[in-house]
Design a protein around this motif. Structure first.
Motif, short mmCIF file in Angstrom:
data_model
loop_
_atom_site.label_atom_id
_atom_site.label_comp_id
_atom_site.label_asym_id
_atom_site.label_seq_id
_atom_site.Cartn_x
_atom_site.Cartn_y
_atom_site.Cartn_z
N GLY A 157 30.56 17.32 -5.32
CA GLY A 157 30.50 16.06 -4.71
C GLY A 157 31.17 16.06 -3.52
O GLY A 157 30.67 15.28 -2.33
N PHE A 158 32.24 16.23 -3.42
CA PHE A 158 33.30 16.34 -2.30
C PHE A 158 32.65 17.11 -1.07
O PHE A 158 32.61 16.57 0.02
N MET A 159 31.97 18.08 -1.53
CA MET A 159 31.40 19.12 -0.62
C MET A 159 30.11 18.56 -0.13
O MET A 159 29.60 18.36 1.46
N ALA A 160 29.18 17.82 -1.06
CA ALA A 160 28.18 17.19 -0.44
C ALA A 160 28.35 15.93 0.38
O ALA A 160 27.43 15.68 1.37
N GLU A 161 29.37 15.20 0.27
CA GLU A 161 29.55 13.97 0.78
C GLU A 161 30.24 14.26 2.15
O GLU A 161 29.62 13.88 3.31
N THR A 162 31.01 15.51 2.18
CA THR A 162 31.47 15.90 3.58
C THR A 162 30.33 16.49 4.42
O THR A 162 30.47 15.80 5.84
N GLU A 163 29.32 17.02 4.01
CA GLU A 163 28.28 17.53 4.95
C GLU A 163 27.46 16.37 5.04
O GLU A 163 26.57 16.35 6.23
N GLU A 168 25.60 13.25 9.90
CA GLU A 168 25.31 12.00 10.71
C GLU A 168 26.05 12.01 12.19
O GLU A 168 25.45 11.62 13.14
N HIS A 169 27.14 12.65 11.84
CA HIS A 169 27.88 13.09 13.21
C HIS A 169 27.47 13.84 14.18
O HIS A 169 27.37 13.64 15.30
N ASP A 193 21.53 21.98 10.94
CA ASP A 193 20.51 22.74 9.97
C ASP A 193 21.43 23.38 8.91
O ASP A 193 20.92 23.15 7.65
N ASP A 194 22.53 24.10 9.38
CA ASP A 194 23.35 24.72 8.21
C ASP A 194 23.91 23.76 7.44
O ASP A 194 24.14 23.87 6.18
N GLU A 195 24.55 22.62 7.90
CA GLU A 195 25.31 21.73 7.10
C GLU A 195 24.27 21.04 6.03
O GLU A 195 24.75 20.53 5.12
N ILE A 196 23.01 20.76 6.38
CA ILE A 196 21.98 20.39 5.50
C ILE A 196 21.56 21.29 4.40
O ILE A 196 21.47 20.82 3.15
N GLY A 197 21.81 22.53 4.73
CA GLY A 197 21.68 23.61 3.76
C GLY A 197 22.70 23.57 2.79
O GLY A 197 22.55 23.73 1.54
N HIS A 198 24.18 23.10 3.33
CA HIS A 198 25.02 23.28 2.40
C HIS A 198 25.05 22.02 1.66
O HIS A 198 25.47 22.12 0.28
N ARG A 199 24.95 21.02 2.19
CA ARG A 199 24.75 19.62 1.08
C ARG A 199 23.74 19.77 0.03
O ARG A 199 24.00 19.39 -0.99
#
Length: 232
Positions: A157-163, A168-169, A193-199
Motif C-alpha cells: 500500500g505504501f508503494m501504491a500510494e507513493t507511485e 501526479e507530480h 508510464d513506468d510509475e503507473i506500472g509499479h502502482r
C-alpha cells in the motif's frame, strides 16, 4: 543446553547475520547510487544528444531562464528517483514474503533507469544533482524499513500510494517543462508510464489503501523535498 535450544540459537544468529550482511550490501549500493556509478538497463528514451553542425541548429533550444527552470525540475525528478531507489530497497530488505521482496527489488532496478536518465539530462542542462541527496536517501531507506515491518499489504500500500503521488507530480512537470525541451519531456513521460506500472503491480498484488493522515503526511514530506531540491 539441549540440542533443540542450540539449533534455535544458531538459527537466530544466522538471521541476524543475514540482516547485517544485507545492510552492508545496501551501504555499498547507496554509495553507487549517490556517486552516479550505477548503470541503466534500458537506453535513454530521449536517445543520444545530437551535436549541432549548422548555425541554425546551433541556436539554443531553451532560453537561459527556461534552461534553469528545466534543470530545477529535473533535479527534483532525480531526487525523487534517489528516494524511490532507497525506499524500495528498504522495503525489500526486511520483507518476509519472498515473492513480494522480488517485486520491490525489480521496481528498484527499474527506478535506476530513471535515476540515470535524469542525471544525464542534468549534465546536458549544465546543472547538477541535489547536494542533499545523501539525506534524501537515508530518510527514504529508513521509511522503507519501517514500511516493511507493517505487513505485506501495508508495505504494498505504501508503494501504491507513493507511485500515485509521483504520477501526479510527473504530470505537473509535463505541464511546467518548456514545450521546446523535448528531451526532458520524453524522459519524464517514460518515467510516468513506468510509475503507473509499479502502482498497478502493487494494487494487483493486494496493496491496502493507506489512511488519510498517512497520505497527507506523505504529501507534506514530498512538498518539502520538491521545494528544497529545486534550489539545492
Amino acid at each position: 543446553m539441549t540440542i533443540h535450544t542450540t539449533m534455535q540459537n544458531q538459527s537466530s544468529f544466522s538471521r541476524r547475520m543475514s540482516v547485517v550482511d544485507g545492510l552492508l550490501s545496501e551501504v555499498g549500493r547507496a554509495i553507487q547510487v549517490l556517486d552516479g556509478s550505477v548503470h541503466a538497463g534500458r537506453p535513454n528514451p530521449a536517445g543520444k544528444r545530437r551535436v549541432p553542425t549548422t548555425p541554425v541548429a546551433a541556436r539554443p533550444e531553451l532560453t537561459a531562464a527556461e534552461q534553469k527552470h528545466a534543470a530545477g525540475l529535473m533535479r527534483v525528478n532525480h531526487v525523487g528517483e534517489i528516494c524511490a531507489q532507497a525506499l524500495y530497497r528498504g522495503q525489500a530488505l526486511l520483507c518476509g514474503d519472498a515473492a513480494i521482496q522480488k517485486l520491490f527489488v525489480k521496481a528498484a532496478n527499474e527506478e535506476v533507469d530513471h535515476l540515470v536518465w535524469c542525471r544525464q539530462r542534468l549534465v546536458e542542462l549544465e546543472s547538477r544533482p541535489s547536494l542533499l541527496n545523501p539525506l534524501w536517501y537515508a530518510g527514504s531507506f529508513s521509511l522503507g524499513l519501517l514500511a516493511s515491518r507493517a505487513g505485506t499489504a501495508k508495505n504494498l500500500g505504501f508503494m501504491a500510494e507513493t507511485e500515485r503521488q509521483v504520477e501526479e507530480h510527473l504530470d505537473e512537470h509535463l505541464k511546467e517543462l518548456p514545450q521546446t525541451d523535448e528531451r526532458s519531456r520524453t524522459i519524464v513521460a517514460q518515467m510516468r508510464d513506468d510509475e503507473i506500472g509499479h502502482r498497478t503491480t502493487a494494487e494487483t498484488n493486494g496493496a491496502d489503501k493507506l489512511g488519510p493522515i498517512l497520505r497527507l503526511a506523505m504529501r507534506g514530506m514530498s512538498k518539502v523535498m520538491t521545494v528544497t531540491a529545486y534550489r539545492i
